[in-house]
Design an enzyme around this catalytic site. Structure first.
Site, PDB file in Angstrom:
ATOM      1  N   GLU A 151      -0.933 -12.753   7.136  1.00  0.00           N
ATOM      2  CA  GLU A 151      -1.846 -12.591   8.267  1.00  0.00           C
ATOM      3  C   GLU A 151      -2.503 -13.924   8.597  1.00  0.00           C
ATOM      4  O   GLU A 151      -2.753 -14.733   7.704  1.00  0.00           O
ATOM      5  CB  GLU A 151      -2.966 -11.596   7.885  1.00  0.00           C
ATOM      6  CG  GLU A 151      -2.651 -10.156   8.219  1.00  0.00           C
ATOM      7  CD  GLU A 151      -2.968  -9.803   9.666  1.00  0.00           C
ATOM      8  OE1 GLU A 151      -2.963 -10.702  10.534  1.00  0.00           O
ATOM      9  OE2 GLU A 151      -3.208  -8.620   9.924  1.00  0.00           O
ATOM     10  N   ASP A 152      -2.830 -14.121   9.863  1.00  0.00           N
ATOM     11  CA  ASP A 152      -3.556 -15.330  10.259  1.00  0.00           C
ATOM     12  C   ASP A 152      -5.003 -15.284   9.783  1.00  0.00           C
ATOM     13  O   ASP A 152      -5.500 -16.191   9.141  1.00  0.00           O
ATOM     14  CB  ASP A 152      -3.489 -15.529  11.785  1.00  0.00           C
ATOM     15  CG  ASP A 152      -3.903 -14.276  12.578  1.00  0.00           C
ATOM     16  OD1 ASP A 152      -4.157 -13.219  11.969  1.00  0.00           O
ATOM     17  OD2 ASP A 152      -3.964 -14.362  13.820  1.00  0.00           O
ATOM     18  N   ARG A 158      -2.613 -21.643  20.876  1.00  0.00           N
ATOM     19  CA  ARG A 158      -1.813 -21.407  19.658  1.00  0.00           C
ATOM     20  C   ARG A 158      -1.170 -22.694  19.159  1.00  0.00           C
ATOM     21  O   ARG A 158      -0.903 -22.850  17.982  1.00  0.00           O
ATOM     22  CB  ARG A 158      -0.702 -20.385  19.930  1.00  0.00           C
ATOM     23  CG  ARG A 158      -1.205 -18.968  20.204  1.00  0.00           C
ATOM     24  CD  ARG A 158      -0.042 -17.986  20.141  1.00  0.00           C
ATOM     25  NE  ARG A 158      -0.334 -16.718  20.782  1.00  0.00           N
ATOM     26  CZ  ARG A 158      -0.948 -15.693  20.196  1.00  0.00           C
ATOM     27  NH1 ARG A 158      -1.362 -15.793  18.965  1.00  0.00           N
ATOM     28  NH2 ARG A 158      -1.174 -14.564  20.854  1.00  0.00           N
ATOM     29  N   PHE A 168     -15.525 -17.719  16.231  1.00  0.00           N
ATOM     30  CA  PHE A 168     -14.212 -17.404  16.781  1.00  0.00           C
ATOM     31  C   PHE A 168     -13.360 -18.661  16.788  1.00  0.00           C
ATOM     32  O   PHE A 168     -13.741 -19.667  17.356  1.00  0.00           O
ATOM     33  CB  PHE A 168     -14.322 -16.835  18.197  1.00  0.00           C
ATOM     34  CG  PHE A 168     -13.045 -16.210  18.662  1.00  0.00           C
ATOM     35  CD1 PHE A 168     -12.758 -14.882  18.382  1.00  0.00           C
ATOM     36  CD2 PHE A 168     -12.095 -16.963  19.347  1.00  0.00           C
ATOM     37  CE1 PHE A 168     -11.560 -14.313  18.774  1.00  0.00           C
ATOM     38  CE2 PHE A 168     -10.889 -16.398  19.749  1.00  0.00           C
ATOM     39  CZ  PHE A 168     -10.628 -15.061  19.456  1.00  0.00           C
ATOM     40  N   ASP A 225     -10.692 -10.344   9.563  1.00  0.00           N
ATOM     41  CA  ASP A 225     -12.035 -10.339  10.146  1.00  0.00           C
ATOM     42  C   ASP A 225     -12.764  -9.099   9.604  1.00  0.00           C
ATOM     43  O   ASP A 225     -13.269  -9.117   8.487  1.00  0.00           O
ATOM     44  CB  ASP A 225     -11.847 -10.333  11.662  1.00  0.00           C
ATOM     45  CG  ASP A 225     -13.114 -10.475  12.451  1.00  0.00           C
ATOM     46  OD1 ASP A 225     -14.142 -10.822  11.872  1.00  0.00           O
ATOM     47  OD2 ASP A 225     -13.102 -10.223  13.674  1.00  0.00           O
TER      48      ASP A 225
END
Ligand code: IMP
Length: 201
Positions: free
Chosen positions: A103-104, A169, A156, A107
């Protein structure tokens, strides 16, 4: 032409520079190689955010593995439920295999938790999470993350595969977006993100 990657547009504040990313991803690759040496390892990378991380991670590993991708998107009417729509399913079976879910960013943890349960229903030998970033201050659910790149504050971030409205990206580093006063916060971003971003110098 303003160079987007070197921040001539002034839109980003670098949080994790490229060299620190490379060092940490290489360390994670070694940890994973040691843990799964001699085992049948299936990497499952979640699209789109983890595609660059996964590509670098597997090249930092010196053991055999397969890689497959799962595409997901949140339901618009229940974005914070953690229930996601699978837009692209795995090509291969994971039954009996050791799965590493890549996963990036974790959160609230709801997405990864949902994916973990979905994958476990397919009877793998094991499933572990590898996340590049961990925003643990926002966690709503207890989640084991044995392979974690960086703990980050409640901001963020974009870059290295992660987006804001499908942009950013291709940044080679991780950046905090600088939001202008009137600009809408990214989905999932909090009011404190906006405050942080206004204060970026
Ligand atoms: P969670 O379900 O709240 O853990 O959300 C996880 C997903 O939300 C990640 O896989 C990202 O797609 C997205 N996300 C959460 N925080 C950020 C961020 O700071 N930047 C970009 N995407 C984010």
């Amino acid at each position: 032409m303003k160079n987007f990657l070197t921040n001539e547009t002034g839109l980003q504040k670098v949080l994790i520079p490229q060299n620190r990313l490379q060092e940490r991803v290489s360390g994670l690759g070694q940890e994973i190689s040691q843990a799964f040496d001699g085992k049948d390892l299936a990497i499952v990378a979640i699209l789109k955010g983890s595609f660059i991380f996964a590509a670098d991670l597997i090249r930092a590993m010196n053991i055999q593995c397969s890689i497959d991708f799962m595409g997901i998107s949140s339901y618009v009417d229940k974005p914070s439920s953690g229930v996601v729509r699978i837009t692209k399913d795995l090509d291969e079976s994971i039954a009996g295999r050791n799965v590493l879910l890549v996963e990036d960013i974790i959160d609230t943890g709801l997405t990864a938790n949902y994916l973990l349960h979905t994958l476990k229903q397919r009877k793998p030998a094991s499933v572990d999470i590898c996340a590049l970033l961990d925003k643990s201050a926002r966690r709503l659910i207890d989640l084991p993350i044995p392979y974690r790149g960086f703990e980050i504050p409640d901001v963020f971030v974009v870059g290295y595969g992660m987006d804001y409205q499908q942009h950013y990206r291709n940044l080679p580093h991780i950046a905090i977006l600088r939001l202008n006063g009137g600009q809408k916060a990214p989905p999932g971003a909090t009011e404190s993100d906006q405050a942080n971003n206004k204060n970026v110098s």
